[in-house]
Scaffold this motif. Sequence first.
Motif, PDB file in Angstrom:
ATOM      1  N   GLY A 184       1.409  -1.296  -0.098  1.00 45.47           N
ATOM      2  CA  GLY A 184       0.003   0.219   0.114  1.00 45.47           C
ATOM      3  C   GLY A 184       0.408   1.276  -0.104  1.00 45.47           C
ATOM      4  N   LYS A 185       1.595   1.655  -0.291  1.00 47.36           N
ATOM      5  CA  LYS A 185       2.936   2.122  -0.561  1.00 47.36           C
ATOM      6  C   LYS A 185       3.367   2.427  -2.031  1.00 47.36           C
ATOM      7  N   PRO A 186       3.560   3.804  -2.296  1.00 45.74           N
ATOM      8  CA  PRO A 186       3.948   4.657  -2.727  1.00 45.74           C
ATOM      9  C   PRO A 186       5.725   3.999  -3.459  1.00 45.74           C
ATOM     10  N   ASP A 187       7.018   3.501  -4.744  1.00 43.29           N
ATOM     11  CA  ASP A 187       7.914   2.982  -5.252  1.00 43.29           C
ATOM     12  C   ASP A 187       8.226   3.976  -6.351  1.00 43.29           C
ATOM     13  N   THR A 188       9.181   4.745  -5.912  1.00 44.23           N
ATOM     14  CA  THR A 188       9.350   6.284  -6.705  1.00 44.23           C
ATOM     15  C   THR A 188      10.982   5.422  -7.556  1.00 44.23           C
ATOM     16  N   THR A 189      10.802   3.980  -7.587  1.00 46.22           N
ATOM     17  CA  THR A 189      11.831   3.463  -8.866  1.00 46.22           C
ATOM     18  C   THR A 189      10.906   2.952  -9.812  1.00 46.22           C
ATOM     19  N   LEU A 190       9.514   3.370  -9.541  1.00 45.81           N
ATOM     20  CA  LEU A 190       8.839   3.111 -11.158  1.00 45.81           C
ATOM     21  C   LEU A 190       8.522   4.016 -12.210  1.00 45.81           C
ATOM     22  N   VAL A 191       8.387   4.078 -13.711  1.00 44.79           N
ATOM     23  CA  VAL A 191       7.675   4.510 -13.994  1.00 44.79           C
ATOM     24  C   VAL A 191       6.158   4.107 -15.083  1.00 44.79           C
ATOM     25  N   ALA A 192       5.917   4.968 -14.909  1.00 43.39           N
ATOM     26  CA  ALA A 192       4.451   5.166 -16.094  1.00 43.39           C
ATOM     27  C   ALA A 192       4.799   5.022 -17.797  1.00 43.39           C
ATOM     28  N   LEU A 209       5.812  -0.027 -14.726  1.00 44.36           N
ATOM     29  CA  LEU A 209       6.971  -0.945 -14.425  1.00 44.36           C
ATOM     30  C   LEU A 209       8.314  -0.258 -14.007  1.00 44.36           C
ATOM     31  N   PRO A 210       9.407  -1.215 -13.838  1.00 46.96           N
ATOM     32  CA  PRO A 210      10.918  -0.878 -13.130  1.00 46.96           C
ATOM     33  C   PRO A 210      11.463   0.348 -14.006  1.00 46.96           C
ATOM     34  N   ASP A 236      14.128   0.473 -15.075  1.00 43.56           N
ATOM     35  CA  ASP A 236      15.404  -0.099 -16.411  1.00 43.56           C
ATOM     36  C   ASP A 236      15.584   0.209 -17.779  1.00 43.56           C
ATOM     37  N   TYR A 237      16.187  -0.099 -18.097  1.00 41.84           N
ATOM     38  CA  TYR A 237      16.966   0.502 -19.561  1.00 41.84           C
ATOM     39  C   TYR A 237      15.696  -0.168 -20.825  1.00 41.84           C
ATOM     40  N   ALA A 238      15.523  -1.255 -20.173  1.00 41.49           N
ATOM     41  CA  ALA A 238      14.543  -1.725 -21.596  1.00 41.49           C
ATOM     42  C   ALA A 238      13.275  -1.566 -20.890  1.00 41.49           C
ATOM     43  N   LYS A 239      12.564  -0.984 -20.081  1.00 34.38           N
ATOM     44  CA  LYS A 239      10.962  -0.747 -20.093  1.00 34.38           C
ATOM     45  C   LYS A 239       9.933  -1.827 -21.139  1.00 34.38           C
ATOM     46  N   ARG A 240      10.534  -2.744 -20.871  1.00 39.31           N
ATOM     47  CA  ARG A 240       9.858  -3.798 -20.710  1.00 39.31           C
ATOM     48  C   ARG A 240       9.221  -5.044 -19.919  1.00 39.31           C
ATOM     49  N   TYR A 241       8.014  -5.862 -20.515  1.00 40.67           N
ATOM     50  CA  TYR A 241       8.158  -6.524 -19.173  1.00 40.67           C
ATOM     51  C   TYR A 241       9.082  -8.271 -19.653  1.00 40.67           C
TER      52      TYR A 241
END
Length: 467
Positions: free
Chosen positions: A150-158, A201-202, A204-209
């Motif tokens: 239930g907390k945010p995570d700043t290592t994520l990107v939309a 997603l996190p 990372d460079y790829a921005k893929r799942y």
Amino acid sequence: MKGIWAIGALVGVVLLLQSCGNIIPPGGGPRDTLPPVLVQAFPADSSLQFNAKKIKLVFNEYIQVADIQKELLISPNIASTPTIEGKLKEVTIQLKDSLPPNTTFTLQFGNAIKDVNENNPATNFTYTFSTGKYLDSNSLSGTVLVAETGKPDTTLVALLHNNLSDTAIIKLRPDYVAKVNNKGAFSFTNLPSKKFNLFVLPSDYAKRYDDSSKLIAFADSVFTTATNPNGIQLLASSLLKKTKENAPVAAVKTSGTGGGSNKPAKPEKLKLSLNASGNLIDVLDTLKILASKPLKRMDSSKIILTDTLFKPLNNVQVKPFGDKEWRVFYNFKIGEQYKLIIGKEAAEDSSGGTLAKTDTLSLQAKPESAYGSLVLRFNKIDTANTTVLQLIQQDEVVKWYVINKSVIKFPLFQPGDYELRILTDTNKNGKWDTGDYYKKRQPEKVVSYPQKLTVVANYDNEANITL
């Protein structure tokens, strides 16, 4: 006498010249806390019909460019990352690719541009231009929280994908990227009037799942930016639920432990451990016996729990768990003493190692004063859903309770500080369940409760919780 005056005058002139040659900066004064400010841009910010290959940004003070590969986000994506350099008061961006027509581009520099003296960043500095006759003006915003905490995570990107295929997130890089801030919020601006799938997603460079252990959040439906879809709420989880090893246990010396650990390396001998610090049994936990390495043979019949007169106790079950652990199931009584007998034939490791002889350990259940009592009172119980209270220590769920009545009482409770989370248990199995992108299943929702719970030993503890 005149000669002396002449020499003195000459010395004074020399000293004056020396002092003029060494300029001493003024001391003190307030510290510079202001970020660099853009004063000019070539082409200008928000330019239309952009066709330049080079962009120059001029600031009001000397700057430096740091962590540009990590900080810079270009939306929509372009094939090659531009070359970016900072010198004196200028930042230059050299574009390598021809840009598609009638497209609005946004360069988000994050905190990459800083002043030289105090490293004050031009926070979230953005430069925008269009290769068409107008700037796209649609937006999309929302929040994402890690479902399990239930907390945010700043290592994520939309991420936004204009390709609406289910496999786009796996095979393609996204069209648009936005950072998630420390409150879990994200925002896309200058978007065209198109349909998009939204993911998180996190960063990372790829921005893929490409890894099922990664966190992923996904919207249930396609968004059309022209309808101004703001206030979207997403939950991120991994496809695979992470597990952790058992908590550290207190070592108990047995006959098979051998010499001290500082001696020259020898083949490791079999060691056993108990989760009973100081040989004190926690009556609220299961007594565990751990081996220091995997065992090829585990004989539970050689582990016996007795009273202090060595009379075997009834209703005791000793069961192996995996190849390194036994669990002793018994209704231990507060403050009572016991003997645990571990026969030398109880275990054999892969190298044939066993205990040198049978060991007898003296144990005692913790006294009542080692625990506190606890009364939890709940307000606004939702009877339509199964609601679970999770008690957290060191990011691990150590206890959970289904909230099915307004008051829950615990005569004995483990003292300590607990973080509280409220789980909406959709499938009513009493625990949090991860989501699954491939099956289009959202994770169960957990809300991090702002109030902490502190339980004090030998004390009647109470807490009121509003759901």
